[in-house]
Design an enzyme around this catalytic site. Structure first.
Site, PDB file in Angstrom:
ATOM      1  N   GLU A 151     109.974  13.350 -19.908  1.00 19.74           N
ATOM      2  CA  GLU A 151     108.814  13.464 -20.788  1.00 19.74           C
ATOM      3  C   GLU A 151     107.792  12.355 -20.584  1.00 19.74           C
ATOM      4  O   GLU A 151     106.596  12.600 -20.579  1.00 19.74           O
ATOM      5  CB  GLU A 151     109.260  13.525 -22.250  1.00 19.74           C
ATOM      6  CG  GLU A 151     110.113  14.748 -22.570  1.00 19.74           C
ATOM      7  CD  GLU A 151     109.438  16.074 -22.202  1.00 19.74           C
ATOM      8  OE1 GLU A 151     108.219  16.094 -21.947  1.00 19.74           O
ATOM      9  OE2 GLU A 151     110.147  17.090 -22.159  1.00 19.74           O
ATOM     10  N   GLU A 191     115.569  24.557 -24.421  1.00 15.41           N
ATOM     11  CA  GLU A 191     115.684  23.097 -24.439  1.00 15.41           C
ATOM     12  C   GLU A 191     115.718  22.624 -25.890  1.00 15.41           C
ATOM     13  O   GLU A 191     114.932  23.112 -26.706  1.00 15.41           O
ATOM     14  CB  GLU A 191     114.496  22.440 -23.721  1.00 15.41           C
ATOM     15  CG  GLU A 191     114.737  20.949 -23.551  1.00 15.41           C
ATOM     16  CD  GLU A 191     113.590  20.212 -22.846  1.00 15.41           C
ATOM     17  OE1 GLU A 191     113.869  19.184 -22.229  1.00 15.41           O
ATOM     18  OE2 GLU A 191     112.443  20.664 -22.929  1.00 15.41           O
ATOM     19  N   HIS A 202     100.839  18.829 -18.029  1.00 13.66           N
ATOM     20  CA  HIS A 202     102.144  18.253 -18.416  1.00 13.66           C
ATOM     21  C   HIS A 202     103.281  19.208 -18.020  1.00 13.66           C
ATOM     22  O   HIS A 202     104.258  18.807 -17.390  1.00 13.66           O
ATOM     23  CB  HIS A 202     102.145  18.007 -19.932  1.00 13.66           C
ATOM     24  CG  HIS A 202     103.424  17.460 -20.487  1.00 13.66           C
ATOM     25  ND1 HIS A 202     103.568  16.144 -20.876  1.00 13.66           N
ATOM     26  CD2 HIS A 202     104.625  18.040 -20.727  1.00 13.66           C
ATOM     27  CE1 HIS A 202     104.801  15.952 -21.330  1.00 13.66           C
ATOM     28  NE2 HIS A 202     105.461  17.095 -21.251  1.00 13.66           N
ATOM     29  N   GLU A 203     103.126  20.484 -18.373  1.00 13.37           N
ATOM     30  CA  GLU A 203     104.209  21.441 -18.099  1.00 13.37           C
ATOM     31  C   GLU A 203     104.385  21.672 -16.599  1.00 13.37           C
ATOM     32  O   GLU A 203     105.501  21.835 -16.115  1.00 13.37           O
ATOM     33  CB  GLU A 203     103.943  22.780 -18.808  1.00 13.37           C
ATOM     34  CG  GLU A 203     103.811  22.677 -20.320  1.00 13.37           C
ATOM     35  CD  GLU A 203     104.925  21.887 -20.991  1.00 13.37           C
ATOM     36  OE1 GLU A 203     106.079  21.965 -20.538  1.00 13.37           O
ATOM     37  OE2 GLU A 203     104.641  21.172 -21.968  1.00 13.37           O
ATOM     38  N   ASN A 239     109.862  25.950 -18.687  1.00 12.79           N
ATOM     39  CA  ASN A 239     110.820  26.791 -17.961  1.00 12.79           C
ATOM     40  C   ASN A 239     110.356  27.008 -16.518  1.00 12.79           C
ATOM     41  O   ASN A 239     109.183  27.267 -16.276  1.00 12.79           O
ATOM     42  CB  ASN A 239     110.954  28.164 -18.624  1.00 12.79           C
ATOM     43  CG  ASN A 239     111.077  28.061 -20.124  1.00 12.79           C
ATOM     44  OD1 ASN A 239     111.994  27.449 -20.629  1.00 12.79           O
ATOM     45  ND2 ASN A 239     110.124  28.639 -20.832  1.00 12.79           N
TER      46      ASN A 239
END
Length: 879
Positions: free
Chosen positions: A330, A138, A307-308, A275
């Site tokens: 985001e 990214e 967050h991920e 990912n």
């Protein structure tokens, strides 16, 4: 062929459906070879196939296209890689038949050291230096690993096969289907992935240990880390498994993959990368050491993991259509990570800490050189720059504002519908608004467009006149100049108590509201002051709105008293302080009035409020010094007085059963006292540091106060006595915990001796500091060290450009070194230096940094004109 150059997006005449990708990385030579077979749907007449590729050598003879229901492969007589556009153009001798055919390519490349594409990271195993192979795709770097349609809307399935040494762990997005050993190599093939974007493909090859757990419905979760560090993965593992369960409920959609691996990478540019099924992290964002990590490190791990994992739904399952809508990924993941962390650790009061996100967003968005949340992106080089506080923090803040307006339940149900409708495909901002509109019946699109399509935000000015509360909105700019723009502002207000609360929308430039009708407040006839039960009026209750409030003198005085008597919530105490600081910087109120307000926080013990006051105090002391050197010592003395109460309550040593927040606050307060040269603090810090040098496990220096001790040691270091500095470098060299290394790096440049700062900056560029960590060394440069840092940046610019120039980290060098200055001459000097050196990927940051210097310079000029400031500071200190 030239017709394809200079276009922001790939042409639409071919659509990839499936990639069969084989890669063979050589970790000793640091190269890789690969082949890819792409199922490609030709949907329009064309002789050309255009896809992305960069930094790859494509073997022309290997290129072929086999049309649908044909066994005859067509060769491509012309194969051209346009490096600047990062596109590969294949020209065939005839128009390609419509339908799904197979495109085959062979290629090779280098495992680079730039932390993007397919790259190498180094680590030590049994004293030997080794390489691992890692991907970071990214926003637009999958094209550096294999030729592909490298745009988020070009979703396809991926079948990945790796050929690697037998002793290494090889991971990808999906579980391993089979392994075949062939001598000292093994061929590892993975299950085919669901439909996904190229930027989420991931591969990691190296030596790792892991810890394992399962979610409540049996999904395997693992945390991988360097051999010997497995215990440090346990906390993240616990958070990961619980968070996947939580999001499954919240989004009403199960986690879509059969496994979740999270892995710590020693060299990693961002904090982490979401990912699909294989999330990569910096070590500081994933590993937690019970003995040597601080409470703030623990919190960082929890929020980053949340967050991920939020991205697995918001971003991976439903993906933004183009980078213009990056904020959907985001901003949303940032907001929902707080929701998850709050659910797992309610005692952390994380929603109060969310204000730090809003403040960062407000700070950047107060610049002329900000950008709207939805921002035009026309070139891959521009994408890196929008991974900033607007996309993440303003994005998260406007989502919080909207959730607060629509209500939590409606919001959640509408989100679940949005995810269901767009699963395995792409969405734009309008699609989210449509789902929320359908769920709430409110005109969400109309409400939110003013917040996402125009840059900036309003300041709402409030005053009382003839029994009415008058509100007026205008764009807030930190420069103090008037700005354009109008917003639909959700106003919440309370009067005298939180029982009396009113919510409404301010849709026009201004409005007047009868206080008696609105809140039942009485105002003395002919008076413009509030009284009786209405001793204060607070606007933007809970800081739910992304805007600032400017109160007239009598309203401000009421709030100052309410702050001092702790009648307001910690969130509102924070908001009043933060708005006042921003207005002071914009020269809409005097430094005297800000300092008078600060003195109302002498009994403050809330972590978030006090840590913001500390951040403000650092800025005020430096700007005060630029205005008048004598003023600096007075202001330092004043702030030492403000922080004494908290320092006395917290002490140096952790108390039995104390809260996570107190542990974090102790370190911040002691660091501030050390920075301001408080004698007792410096002496005690050095005493404890000496005990730590003798025994790294001493209870005298727990992780939460180490940074304070390190900063104190650096306050005393100078060119004739470098012993403390050298001891800190020794600790740096001996530890293998990244959090300890970054803690030390962040303390070194706080030294007031410019010669030492020069040494520190040179150390930061040495091989002893990983490229990703260099910025920690720049983060805390002392006021006295600014000039040295600027000279150093100019001298080393070519090296810095070559080392960091291809990623977003280079922009941080510019902002860290340039933004602290406060003179027009310096701004001009910076402009002249970069006139011939700027690139598109740093243009915005450079303009923002120069704008900050102008803002500081204007502020200094206005402080110089304030009368009796020195006397006021002395008076406030003695109270």
């Amino acid at each position: 062929m030239d017709q394809f150059k200079g276009e922001p997006r790939l042409p639409k005449f071919a659509v990839p459906k499936r990639y069969d990708l084989r890669l063979n990385p050589d970790l000793i030579a640091c190269t890789f070879t690969g082949t890819v077979a792409i199922d490609l749907d030709i949907v329009a007449d064309t002789r050309f196939i255009v896809l992305n590729a960069a930094d790859l050598s494509v073997n022309d003879a290997s290129v072929s296209f086999t049309p649908p229901s044909s066994s005859k492969a067509l060769a491509a007589p012309k194969v051209v890689l346009f490096e600047e556009d990062e596109i590969l153009v294949l020209e065939f001798g005839e128009i390609l038949p419509h339908g799904v055919g197979v495109l085959k390519l062979g290629f090779n490349g280098v495992l680079n050291d730039k932390m993007k594409g397919f790259y190498r990271s180094t680590y030590e195993h049994n004293g030997e230096k080794k390489n691992m192979a890692v991907t970071q795709f990214e926003p637009a770097d999958a094209r550096r690993c294999f030729p592909c349609w490298d745009e988020p809307a070009c979703k396809a399935t991926f079948k990945i096969t790796l050929e690697v040494p037998t002793d290494l762990v090889a991971l990808s997005n999906m579980p391993i289907m089979e392994e075949k050993v062939n001598g000292n190599l093994k061929i590892v093939s993975y299950q085919e992935s669901p439909i996904m974007s190229t930027y989420l493909v991931a591969i990691v090859v190296g030596l790792f240990d892991y810890v394992e757990d399962h979610t409540s419905d049996g999904i395997k979760v693992r945390v991988y880390c360097q051999v010997g560090k497995a215990d440090q993965g346990k906390f993240a593992l616990h958070v990961g498994a619980k968070t996947l369960d939580l999001f499954k409920e919240y989004f009403a959609v199960p986690y879509p993959l059969p496994k979740m691996d999270m892995i710590a990478i020693p060299d990693f540019a961002a904090g982490a990368m979401e990912n699909y099924g294989l999330v990569t992290y910096r070590e500081t964002a994933l590993l937690y050491d019970e003995q040597h990590s601080a409470a703030s490190n623990k919190q960082r791990v929890a929020t980053v993991v949340a967050h991920e994992l939020a991205h697995q739904w918001f971003g991976n399952l439903v993906t933004m259509e183009w980078w213009t809508h990056l904020w959907l990924n985001e901003g949303f993941a940032t907001w929902v990570s707080y929701l998850a962390t709050d659910s797992l650790f309610p005692e952390w009061k994380i929603w109060t800490q969310f204000l730090d996100e809003s403040t960062e967003g407000l700070r950047l968005d107060g610049l002329e050189e900000s950008h709207p949340i939805e921002v035009e992106v026309n070139h891959a080089a521009e994408i890196d720059e929008i991974f900033d506080a607007i996309s993440y923090r303003k994005g998260a803040s406007v989502i919080r504002m909207l959730q607060s307006y629509l209500g939590a339940e409606v919001f959640q149900k509408s989100l679940a519908a949005y995810i269901k409708n767009h699963a395995y495909s792409n969405a734009k901002t309008e699609d989210l608004w449509a789902a929320l509109e359908a769920g709430s019946g409110e005109p969400v699109n109309k409400l939110m467009s003013s917040w996402t399509k125009q840059k900036g935000y309003p300041v709402v000015s409030a005053k009382i006149k003839d029994g009415k509360l008058e509100l007026e909105q205008s764009r807030f700019l930190s420069s103090g100049s008037p700005g354009e723009g109008q917003w639909i502002v959700p106003v919440t207000l309370c009067c005298g108590s939180y029982e009396k609360r009113k919510n409404f929308l301010l849709e026009s430039k201004s409005g007047a509201y009868d206080l008696k009708e609105l809140l039942g407040c009485s105002i003395a006839d002919g008076s413009d002051k509030i009284n009786g039960t209405c001793s204060w009026i607070k606007i933007n209750v809970d800081q739910a709105g992304f805007y600032r409030v400017k109160y007239d003198d009598s309203l401000a005085a009421g709030l100052r008293n309410a702050t001092e008597s702790q009648s307001l919530t910690s969130i509102d105490r924070y908001g009043i302080l933060d708005d006042s600081f921003a207005l002071t910087m914009a020269r809409q109120q005097s430094l005297a009035s800000l300092l008078t307000l600060c003195s109302a926080y002498k009994k403050e013990l809330d972590y978030t409020v006090l840590s913001n006051l500390i951040a403000i105090s650092y800025k005020v002391v430096k700007i005060g010094a630029d205005a008048n050197q004598e003023l600096m010592s007075g202001i330092k003395h004043f702030f030492i007085g403000v922080f004494q109460f908290a320092a006395g309550k917290l002490g140096w040593d952790p108390k039995q059963g104390e809260s996570h927040l107190d542990a974090m606050l102790r370190g911040e307060v002691l660091t501030a006292l050390a920075v301001f040269g408080h004698d007792e603090t410096l002496k005690e810090a050095v005493r404890r540091f000496d005990a730590f040098l003798a025994d790294r496990n001493t209870p005298l220096l727990p992780p939460d106060i180490r940074r304070a001790a390190y900063v104190a040691v650096m306050q005393r270091a100078n060119k004739s006595d470098k012993s403390g500095y050298e001891s800190l470098l020794r600790v740096y060299r001996e530890t293998d915990l990244s959090q300890e290394k970054t803690r030390i790096l962040g303390s070194l440049a706080s030294c007031p001796d410019p010669t030492i700062v020069q040494d520190v900056l040179n150390f930061v560029l040495s091989d002893e500091v990983r490229n990703q960590d260099a910025l920690y060394g720049l983060s805390g440069v002392s006021w006295e060290g600014r000039e040295v840092a600027w000279k150093w940046l100019q001298e080393k610019w070519e090296y810095i450009g070559n080392t960091w120039g291809s990623g977003f980290l280079i922009t941080r060098f510019i902002s860290a070194v340039v933004s602290p200055f406060a003179s027009f001459e310096k701004a001009k000097e910076v402009e002249e230096f970069f006139a011939t050196r700027s690139k598109p990927s740093m243009a915005r940051t450079l303009k923002q940094s120069i704008e900050r210097v102008h803002i500081n310079a204007n502020w200094v000029e206005s402080i110089k004109k304030e009368d009796n400031l020195t006397q006021l500071v002395a008076q406030l200190s003695s109270n």
